[in-house]
Structures are given as C-alpha cells and as structure tokens.
Design a protein around this motif. Sequence first.
Motif, PDB file in Angstrom:
ATOM      1  N   UNK A  54      -8.482   4.317   1.758  1.00 25.45           N
ATOM      2  CA  UNK A  54      -8.322   3.102   0.946  1.00 25.45           C
ATOM      3  C   UNK A  54      -7.728   3.402  -0.414  1.00 25.45           C
ATOM      4  N   UNK A 112      -3.938   4.014   0.206  1.00 24.54           N
ATOM      5  CA  UNK A 112      -3.206   2.772   0.446  1.00 24.54           C
ATOM      6  C   UNK A 112      -3.032   1.989  -0.840  1.00 24.54           C
ATOM      7  N   UNK A 120       2.124  -7.959   1.765  1.00 25.50           N
ATOM      8  CA  UNK A 120       1.392  -7.149   2.755  1.00 25.50           C
ATOM      9  C   UNK A 120       0.828  -8.054   3.833  1.00 25.50           C
ATOM     10  N   UNK A 145      -6.687  -5.797   4.588  1.00 26.23           N
ATOM     11  CA  UNK A 145      -5.408  -6.404   4.954  1.00 26.23           C
ATOM     12  C   UNK A 145      -5.597  -7.450   6.050  1.00 26.23           C
ATOM     13  N   UNK A 173       1.689   3.598   7.765  1.00 20.94           N
ATOM     14  CA  UNK A 173       1.611   2.922   6.472  1.00 20.94           C
ATOM     15  C   UNK A 173       1.469   3.931   5.337  1.00 20.94           C
ATOM     16  N   UNK A 174       0.770   5.012   5.609  1.00 20.98           N
ATOM     17  CA  UNK A 174       0.538   5.991   4.560  1.00 20.98           C
ATOM     18  C   UNK A 174       1.714   6.948   4.375  1.00 20.98           C
ATOM     19  N   UNK A 175       2.632   6.943   5.323  1.00 25.84           N
ATOM     20  CA  UNK A 175       3.831   7.760   5.122  1.00 25.84           C
ATOM     21  C   UNK A 175       4.713   7.045   4.100  1.00 25.84           C
ATOM     22  N   UNK A 176       5.708   7.758   3.572  1.00 27.43           N
ATOM     23  CA  UNK A 176       6.399   7.273   2.380  1.00 27.43           C
ATOM     24  C   UNK A 176       7.080   5.917   2.495  1.00 27.43           C
ATOM     25  N   UNK A 177       7.705   5.657   3.647  1.00 30.78           N
ATOM     26  CA  UNK A 177       8.499   4.435   3.718  1.00 30.78           C
ATOM     27  C   UNK A 177       7.724   3.244   4.250  1.00 30.78           C
ATOM     28  N   UNK A 178       6.479   3.494   4.604  1.00 27.48           N
ATOM     29  CA  UNK A 178       5.750   2.446   5.319  1.00 27.48           C
ATOM     30  C   UNK A 178       5.328   1.275   4.453  1.00 27.48           C
ATOM     31  N   UNK A 179       4.380   0.535   4.981  1.00 32.10           N
ATOM     32  CA  UNK A 179       3.728  -0.558   4.270  1.00 32.10           C
ATOM     33  C   UNK A 179       4.604  -1.778   4.035  1.00 32.10           C
ATOM     34  N   UNK A 180       5.541  -1.665   3.129  1.00 31.19           N
ATOM     35  CA  UNK A 180       6.370  -2.828   2.838  1.00 31.19           C
ATOM     36  C   UNK A 180       7.831  -2.444   3.030  1.00 31.19           C
ATOM     37  N   UNK A 181       8.495  -3.085   3.953  1.00 33.27           N
ATOM     38  CA  UNK A 181       9.885  -2.731   4.185  1.00 33.27           C
ATOM     39  C   UNK A 181      10.744  -3.079   2.972  1.00 33.27           C
ATOM     40  N   UNK A 182      11.740  -2.290   2.691  1.00 37.39           N
ATOM     41  CA  UNK A 182      12.624  -2.527   1.542  1.00 37.39           C
ATOM     42  C   UNK A 182      12.017  -1.938   0.323  1.00 37.39           C
ATOM     43  N   UNK A 211      -7.400  -0.631  -1.022  1.00 40.14           N
ATOM     44  CA  UNK A 211      -6.869  -1.427   0.077  1.00 40.14           C
ATOM     45  C   UNK A 211      -7.269  -0.791   1.397  1.00 40.14           C
ATOM     46  N   UNK A 212      -7.727  -1.630   2.314  1.00 43.02           N
ATOM     47  CA  UNK A 212      -8.146  -1.139   3.628  1.00 43.02           C
ATOM     48  C   UNK A 212      -7.283  -1.753   4.727  1.00 43.02           C
ATOM     49  N   UNK A 213      -7.031  -0.982   5.782  1.00 40.06           N
ATOM     50  CA  UNK A 213      -6.251  -1.533   6.905  1.00 40.06           C
ATOM     51  C   UNK A 213      -7.020  -2.674   7.584  1.00 40.06           C
ATOM     52  N   UNK A 243      -0.259   3.546  -2.888  1.00 39.65           N
ATOM     53  CA  UNK A 243       1.081   3.254  -2.373  1.00 39.65           C
ATOM     54  C   UNK A 243       1.515   1.841  -2.758  1.00 39.65           C
TER      55      UNK A 243
END
Lengths: 92, 264
Positions: free
Chosen positions: B5, B8, B176, A6, A83-92, A69-71, B11
């Motif tokens: 990874x 992620x 992202x 990322x 990010x790994x929790x359910x709502x994370x990563x991409x808002x909306x 995908x890597x942080x 998800x």
Amino acid sequence: MIVRIMGEGQLELADSHFVELNRLDDELLEEMEAGDEYGFRRTLGALLDAVRRLGAPLPDDALEPSELILPSPDATLDEVREMLSDDGLIPG
Amino acid sequence: MSGVMKRMGMIFRAKANKALDRAEDPRETLDYSYQKQLELLQKVRRGVADVATSRKRLELQLNQLQGQSAKLEDQGRKALALGREDLAREALSRRAALQQQVSDLEVQHQTLQGEEEKLTLAAQRLQAKVDAFRTKKETIKATYTAAQAQTRIAESFSGISEEMSDVGLAIQRAEDKTAQLQARAGAIDELLASGALDDQSGLAKDDIQAELDRLSGGTDVELELQRMKAELAGGPSAQQQAIEGGSGTNQNQGQQQSHPRFEK
C-alpha cells in the motif's frame, strides 16, 4: 490517515492501527514477491477487511489525497505486480 | 522496506507530480483535468448502458428459449399420446439442448447483473467527485487570478501549489477508479465483440449436431420419456428421478463453459 481501496473508496483510519496494518502489508509484499498467489489472496482479503473494520468511510464528494492505496479486492497478484512496475497504474 | 500500500501510494504521488510539472498555467491544467474527468465519466456511463443493454438482450433470449423449450415439451407429449415415440424422442433431445443453453445464459445473466450494479455505484461516486472537483477548481482559479492581480504572486503561489498537489491527487484518484471501470467495461465489450453474448441463437442446429446431442443427452431424454409415459399413465413415479438427473449435469456444464469468458 486516509487509505484508498481501489474501486471502493477512501477510509479514514487512526494512526494507532498502523502497526497491525503494516504487518499485513509487509506480508502481502513478501507473498507478491514470492509469487504466492494463495497467500497473496488471503493476506489481501485480511488487509482489506482490517481497513474496512477499523476505518470510517469518507463521503463520496470529499477531495482528500490518499496517503496509502490498496488494490481492489478482486485484483490478482499479476495485476498488482503490473501496477507496481514503472509504467503501470495510470496509462499515459 | 515498504509494503504494497505504501508503494502504490508513492507511485500515485509520483504520477501526480509529474502531471503537474508539465503544467504551465494551473488554470489551464485545472480546466483540462476537469474536461478529462468529464470524458472519463462519460465513458463509464456508456459502460453502464452497454452492460444494461446486454443484460436486457440476454433476458429476451432467455424468454425466447424458454418458450421454445415449453413448446417442444408439448410436442413431445402429443407425439407420445399419438404413439410416435420416435418423434417424442426427437422433440425431447432438442429440448435438452435448449435447456443447456438456458442454464448457460442464466449464469451469464447473473454475472452481468453483478457487473452492472458495481458499475452503476462507481459511476455515481465518480459523478460526486467530479462535481466536487468543479467547485474546487473554480475556487482555485479565482484565488490564482486574484493573487496575480495583487502582484503578490510569489507569496500566494506557495499556498496554491500546495493546493494544486491535492487537486492533482484528486485527478489521479478519479483516474485510478476510471481505469478500473474501463477495464471492467472493456471485458464486457470484449465479450460482446467475441460474440459470446450474441451466440445464443444457435437453434438452427444441423442434423449431425442434433444426432450428437441426442447421443450425449441420451440419458436425459430416456428419463424424460419415462416421466412423460408415467404422466400419461397417470403415475408420477418417474418424475423425481428425471428432474434430479437432468439439472445436475446441466449446471456443471454451464459453469465450466462460462467461467473463462468472464475472467479475461
């Protein structure tokens, strides 16, 4: 296989490298779950270095889905956990 | 057991699929996605411009402070030549305070420059992706329309939906990256909003503050005085000592102060 770091971009890696990467990746997950910030930083750095070393960067205008995908290198343990929790990563 | 990874990646894929499920007509979705990407790109570009503006402002302020600092040193030297040690002391204590601000600003300037370079690079990458997406989108739309016209929709559609999931992922990837950029730009906006970047004009210090500065910066001032006296007397013996003593403390304080601002 295509891996995204990322904030950095995508790299293509031969499948033969995945034994090594998986080991680091599992270690990273364990450290994240244990809340070991120091270990997390060290393993994330090692994992990103390995991906950069073994992979070939994809051109910027390539449109390929990433399988893994890597942080980003400066992501903290808390950020990744979020990010790994359910709502994370991409808002909306 | 799957690592970070893989999780992620999963998800991302789940999100992409959910976004596609909501779509009725893939052509509309594609146009909408493209529109969204352009908006995001715009935001990133604004972020770059904001950072560049703050950097330039910092540079102006640095120049100003350095000018004032030089002026105060000059005044101190003149005062000393006239035998007014008290005045010289005052001028040097003010100068010490300015130098502190200068080193704070220099740390901020460096950080900002790093952020600006990162943002610029990311904006260029995003631009390339958005361009590639536009081309691909038109191709897919044309294919879809043709498929409809040929009434072989059922057959063709399976191919398109495969293609669509790739595009969906491309959208997610653009997002992202942009979410990250927004977070960075947000941090800088916050910095501006909090006044952290604006508050370098604090030159108009009240007398109490000046007195406090004089107390805390006392050793530096004494060393400077000695250096100047030595200069006037024609011997550079005290110079080395003064420079080393001064810069050491300044740097430490500067780093401690500016760190928490940038980590937020």
